[in-house]
Design a protein around this motif. Structure first.
Motif, mmCIF file in Angstrom:
data_model
loop_
_atom_site.group_PDB
_atom_site.id
_atom_site.type_symbol
_atom_site.label_atom_id
_atom_site.label_comp_id
_atom_site.label_asym_id
_atom_site.label_seq_id
_atom_site.Cartn_x
_atom_site.Cartn_y
_atom_site.Cartn_z
ATOM 1 N N ALA A 47 0.777 -1.309 0.057
ATOM 2 C CA ALA A 47 -0.142 0.073 -0.263
ATOM 3 C C ALA A 47 0.944 1.287 0.175
ATOM 4 O O ALA A 47 0.418 2.366 -0.693
ATOM 5 C CB ALA A 47 -0.851 -0.041 1.238
ATOM 6 N N GLY B 64 -8.844 -2.289 2.896
ATOM 7 C CA GLY B 64 -9.337 -1.721 1.883
ATOM 8 C C GLY B 64 -10.525 -2.040 1.750
ATOM 9 O O GLY B 64 -11.251 -1.224 0.772
ATOM 10 N N SER C 158 -7.475 5.511 -0.289
ATOM 11 C CA SER C 158 -7.400 4.279 0.416
ATOM 12 C C SER C 158 -6.293 3.756 0.756
ATOM 13 O O SER C 158 -6.029 3.292 1.894
ATOM 14 C CB SER C 158 -8.394 3.241 -0.199
ATOM 15 O OG SER C 158 -8.615 2.069 0.507
ATOM 16 N N ILE D 214 -4.469 2.515 4.340
ATOM 17 C CA ILE D 214 -3.941 1.351 4.491
ATOM 18 C C ILE D 214 -2.471 1.333 4.900
ATOM 19 O O ILE D 214 -2.407 0.528 5.952
ATOM 20 C CB ILE D 214 -4.378 0.399 3.299
ATOM 21 C CG1 ILE D 214 -5.758 0.126 3.107
ATOM 22 C CG2 ILE D 214 -3.647 -1.057 3.540
ATOM 23 C CD1 ILE D 214 -6.110 -0.430 1.762
#
Length: 290
Positions: free
Chosen positions: A66, A195, A217, A221
């Motif tokens: 991420a 997520g 997002s 994360i």
């Protein structure tokens, strides 16, 4: 003598753990950060870890993937970083509670809850992998958006087109904070990035474009996952002897997966991921009740 035997066992298992990480890294590269949800089952079945021990190691892999996506999004200017910091801040507050519960919950019920979450992810992935279903969902979302606009209703978090920033209000901050609390709790409890919580939440509570939703997002994360890893390490519940080779394998797998991603990406890949996730969920359920 027992310490020597433990060290030998860990050294012997390192290639297996690295291979597991390699496989998860490829899945992450091909399917996005959501593919990291398979990291915990891989460690449970492949390395013989319990759910509570596998969770922080899975978080490390998800957080690294991420982070890469978030950095690319920041470079492109599509991450709404203030929203990401608010959501991640709420998640970081709640993540230790999830970790605390995970360490005190028996392995079987924890495995069953994880299996339910994995089944949900598999179902959503399967639906989105079918073009006609995805088109119907997009049409329904567009219709709903039009209906709300006609009724002069708007999501609590709206983008100021002139400034390119969200307009902050109390309902907006509250909606995002609650989403962050839920994502943080699941991150700590199950070792997942969250997520599957954040993307629907940002779609529901903001009017951001999908590219910005995904990038924001990923930033959330990354922050929540890495904070969970830090908290687990501080409490002594992170097995570095497993985490380091697993993470190294995951990074190598991400590089390899990105190289072949163009040839394999598409609905068939998403369907395969959904079927694999459902099969793993079924195995976890069987393991939790037998």
């Amino acid at each position: 003598m027992s310490a020597l035997l433990a060290t030998f066992a860990t050294t012997a298992a390192t290639p297996t753990v690295a291979a597991l990480g390699l496989a998860i890294g490829v899945v992450l590269a091909l399917t996005g950060a959501g593919g990291g949800i398979l990291a915990v089952p891989a460690l449970v079945f492949g390395a013989g870890l319990g759910m509570a021990d596998a969770g922080p190691i899975g978080l490390l892999a998800v957080g690294m993937a991420a982070s890469l996506g978030a950095l690319l999004g920041l470079k492109a200017g599509i991450v709404r970083y203030k929203a990401a910091l608010l959501v991640a801040g709420a998640g970081i507050v709640c993540s230790p509670l999830g970790l605390w519960l995970a360490q005190r919950t028996p392995n079987r019920p924890l495995s069953f809850v994880f299996a339910l979450v994995l089944l949900y992810v598999a179902w959503r992935t399967w639906r989105r992998a079918h073009p006609h279903v995805a088109a119907a969902d997009d049409a329904a979302a567009a219709s709903l958006h039009a209906a709300r606009a006609a009724a002069r209703r708007a999501p609590p978090c709206r983008l100021d087109a002139g400034r390119g920033k969200l307009v902050w209000t109390a309902p907006c901050a509250r909606a995002l904070a609650v989403s962050g609390l839920l994502a943080g709790a699941l991150s700590g409890l199950l070792g997942v990035g969250g997520g599957f919580v954040m993307i629907p939440a940002l779609q529901r509570y903001t009017d951001l474009a999908m590219q910005s939703v995904v990038a924001t997002s990923l930033a959330v994360i990354a922050l929540v996952s890495l904070s969970g890893v830090a908290a687990s390490a501080a409490s002594g519940h992170l097995q570095w002897a497993v985490a380091l080779p697993f993470s190294a394998g995951a990074m190598a797998g991400m590089v390899a997966g990105r190289a072949i991603g163009g040839q394999l990406a598409g609905p068939r890949l998403q369907q395969a991921f959904a079927l694999l996730s459902a099969a793993v969920a079924a195995a976890l359920m069987a393991r939790s009740v037998l």
